[in-house]
Design a protein around this motif. Structure first.
Motif, PDB file in Angstrom:
ATOM      1  N   PRO A  36       0.845  -1.204   0.000  1.00  0.00           N
ATOM      2  CA  PRO A  36       0.000   0.000   0.000  1.00  0.00           C
ATOM      3  C   PRO A  36       0.871   1.241   0.000  1.00  0.00           C
ATOM      4  O   PRO A  36       1.991   1.225   0.531  1.00  0.00           O
ATOM      5  CB  PRO A  36      -0.785  -0.127   1.319  1.00  0.00           C
ATOM      6  CG  PRO A  36      -0.769  -1.587   1.627  1.00  0.00           C
ATOM      7  CD  PRO A  36       0.547  -2.096   1.115  1.00  0.00           C
ATOM      8  N   LEU A  37       0.376   2.313  -0.565  1.00  0.00           N
ATOM      9  CA  LEU A  37       1.160   3.526  -0.758  1.00  0.00           C
ATOM     10  C   LEU A  37       1.784   4.040   0.533  1.00  0.00           C
ATOM     11  O   LEU A  37       2.942   4.469   0.559  1.00  0.00           O
ATOM     12  CB  LEU A  37       0.270   4.617  -1.380  1.00  0.00           C
ATOM     13  CG  LEU A  37       0.981   5.889  -1.827  1.00  0.00           C
ATOM     14  CD1 LEU A  37       2.041   5.565  -2.871  1.00  0.00           C
ATOM     15  CD2 LEU A  37      -0.023   6.899  -2.370  1.00  0.00           C
ATOM     16  N   LYS A  38       1.044   3.984   1.643  1.00  0.00           N
ATOM     17  CA  LYS A  38       1.527   4.538   2.908  1.00  0.00           C
ATOM     18  C   LYS A  38       2.720   3.760   3.464  1.00  0.00           C
ATOM     19  O   LYS A  38       3.522   4.299   4.230  1.00  0.00           O
ATOM     20  CB  LYS A  38       0.400   4.553   3.943  1.00  0.00           C
ATOM     21  CG  LYS A  38      -0.725   5.526   3.599  1.00  0.00           C
ATOM     22  CD  LYS A  38      -1.787   5.520   4.679  1.00  0.00           C
ATOM     23  CE  LYS A  38      -2.904   6.508   4.364  1.00  0.00           C
ATOM     24  NZ  LYS A  38      -3.967   6.512   5.393  1.00  0.00           N
ATOM     25  N   GLN A  39       2.828   2.486   3.093  1.00  0.00           N
ATOM     26  CA  GLN A  39       3.889   1.651   3.651  1.00  0.00           C
ATOM     27  C   GLN A  39       5.145   1.607   2.782  1.00  0.00           C
ATOM     28  O   GLN A  39       6.183   1.106   3.204  1.00  0.00           O
ATOM     29  CB  GLN A  39       3.365   0.217   3.849  1.00  0.00           C
ATOM     30  CG  GLN A  39       2.232   0.119   4.841  1.00  0.00           C
ATOM     31  CD  GLN A  39       1.755  -1.310   5.017  1.00  0.00           C
ATOM     32  OE1 GLN A  39       2.339  -2.244   4.484  1.00  0.00           O
ATOM     33  NE2 GLN A  39       0.672  -1.488   5.764  1.00  0.00           N
ATOM     34  N   ARG A  40       5.063   2.150   1.584  1.00  0.00           N
ATOM     35  CA  ARG A  40       6.188   2.044   0.652  1.00  0.00           C
ATOM     36  C   ARG A  40       7.426   2.778   1.145  1.00  0.00           C
ATOM     37  O   ARG A  40       8.543   2.250   1.099  1.00  0.00           O
ATOM     38  CB  ARG A  40       5.783   2.576  -0.729  1.00  0.00           C
ATOM     39  CG  ARG A  40       4.853   1.637  -1.462  1.00  0.00           C
ATOM     40  CD  ARG A  40       4.493   2.188  -2.827  1.00  0.00           C
ATOM     41  NE  ARG A  40       3.559   1.292  -3.492  1.00  0.00           N
ATOM     42  CZ  ARG A  40       2.993   1.557  -4.657  1.00  0.00           C
ATOM     43  NH1 ARG A  40       3.259   2.702  -5.271  1.00  0.00           N
ATOM     44  NH2 ARG A  40       2.168   0.703  -5.209  1.00  0.00           N
ATOM     45  N   ASN A  41       7.237   4.004   1.607  1.00  0.00           N
ATOM     46  CA  ASN A  41       8.391   4.779   2.070  1.00  0.00           C
ATOM     47  C   ASN A  41       9.084   4.107   3.248  1.00  0.00           C
ATOM     48  O   ASN A  41      10.314   4.131   3.360  1.00  0.00           O
ATOM     49  CB  ASN A  41       7.956   6.200   2.459  1.00  0.00           C
ATOM     50  CG  ASN A  41       7.676   7.064   1.246  1.00  0.00           C
ATOM     51  OD1 ASN A  41       8.162   6.791   0.156  1.00  0.00           O
ATOM     52  ND2 ASN A  41       6.890   8.106   1.429  1.00  0.00           N
ATOM     53  N   LYS A  98      -1.910  -6.777  -1.692  1.00  0.00           N
ATOM     54  CA  LYS A  98      -1.470  -5.708  -0.802  1.00  0.00           C
ATOM     55  C   LYS A  98      -1.811  -5.998   0.653  1.00  0.00           C
ATOM     56  O   LYS A  98      -1.112  -5.563   1.553  1.00  0.00           O
ATOM     57  CB  LYS A  98      -2.102  -4.380  -1.248  1.00  0.00           C
ATOM     58  CG  LYS A  98      -1.520  -3.867  -2.563  1.00  0.00           C
ATOM     59  CD  LYS A  98      -2.063  -2.505  -2.921  1.00  0.00           C
ATOM     60  CE  LYS A  98      -1.407  -1.953  -4.183  1.00  0.00           C
ATOM     61  NZ  LYS A  98      -1.892  -0.614  -4.537  1.00  0.00           N
TER      62      LYS A  98
END
Length: 225
Positions: A36-41, A98
């Protein structure tokens, strides 16, 4: 007074890590694209930093790494496995992927792949540092943000052009072929012949893409209409 040789050594280490570490940005991007986008960084930063720290440890102990038999052979085979695994779709439902794919999975893949691919980096950086552990730590630490931003660019491209995942896997396969060729048992038969090196390289890429297409096509056929 400015120590030019010291600065030059740091510059060489950073340059080597960027040039030889281009594959790492691809691995990081491929490993994180299912998150998920929030966990990528979180996965990108934590995975990159962890991989660099482990590489520092390996580089400092490079003299012992050189003594490990079949190192390049095992590393090449493992890297081919990673390349195949990263392009095989794990589920037909992206949201399900995801949910089941965690930051831990991504970090584990990043660190494992970096350790496998880092052999050349370790040896090159160990040589550039002239045996100075401080140079190794400082040089690799400087390269961390460069690798992180590089992986974000690759990830951005993968999001818009998913077919590039096969290009990324091909790059990893080429890296694997170079590791296999450098294995003394194999190199004694190739003996610097560029035609044989090209055959091994193309064979590794072909096998990787074939496995990826094969398993993805199976999952596509099983997809409910």
């Amino acid at each position: 007074m400015i120590d030019l040789p010291y600065i030059w050594s740091i510059f060489m280490i950073v340059t080597i890590d960027i040039v030889l570490g281009g594959d790492n940005a691809i691995v990081i991007a491929l490993a994180c694209r299912k998150l998920p986008l929030k966990q990528r960084n979180i996965a990108i930063i934590f995975g990159s930093v962890t991989a660099i720290v482990l590489r520092i440890v390996l580089t400092v102990g490079a003299i012992y790494v050189l003594k490990v038999p079949f190192l390049h052979l095992i590393g090449g085979i493992l890297l081919l496995y990673i390349a195949c695994k990263l392009i095989i779709q794990e589920d037909d439902n992206l949201s399900a992927v995801k949910e089941n794919y965690t930051v831990f999975h991504a970090v584990r893949t990043i660190v494992f792949a970096d350790l496998v691919m880092g052999i050349d980096n370790v040896l090159a950086i160990a040589g550039a540092s002239n045996g100075n552990p401080t140079l190794v730590i400082l040089g690799l630490s400087i390269s961390i943000p460069i690798i992180i931003w590089g992986s974000k660019i690759v990830l951005w491209l993968l999001e818009r052009y998913p077919i590039l995942s096969f290009v990324g896997a091909s790059v990893l396969a080429i890296t694997a072929s170079k590791m296999l060729i450098e294995e003394p048992i194999i190199y004694q038969y190739i003996n610097g012949r560029t035609d044989l090196e090209l055959i091994v390289c193309l064979l590794c890429v072909f096998i990787t893409l074939l496995i990826g297409f094969y398993f993805n096509s199976i999952r596509y056929r099983r997809k409910p209409s």
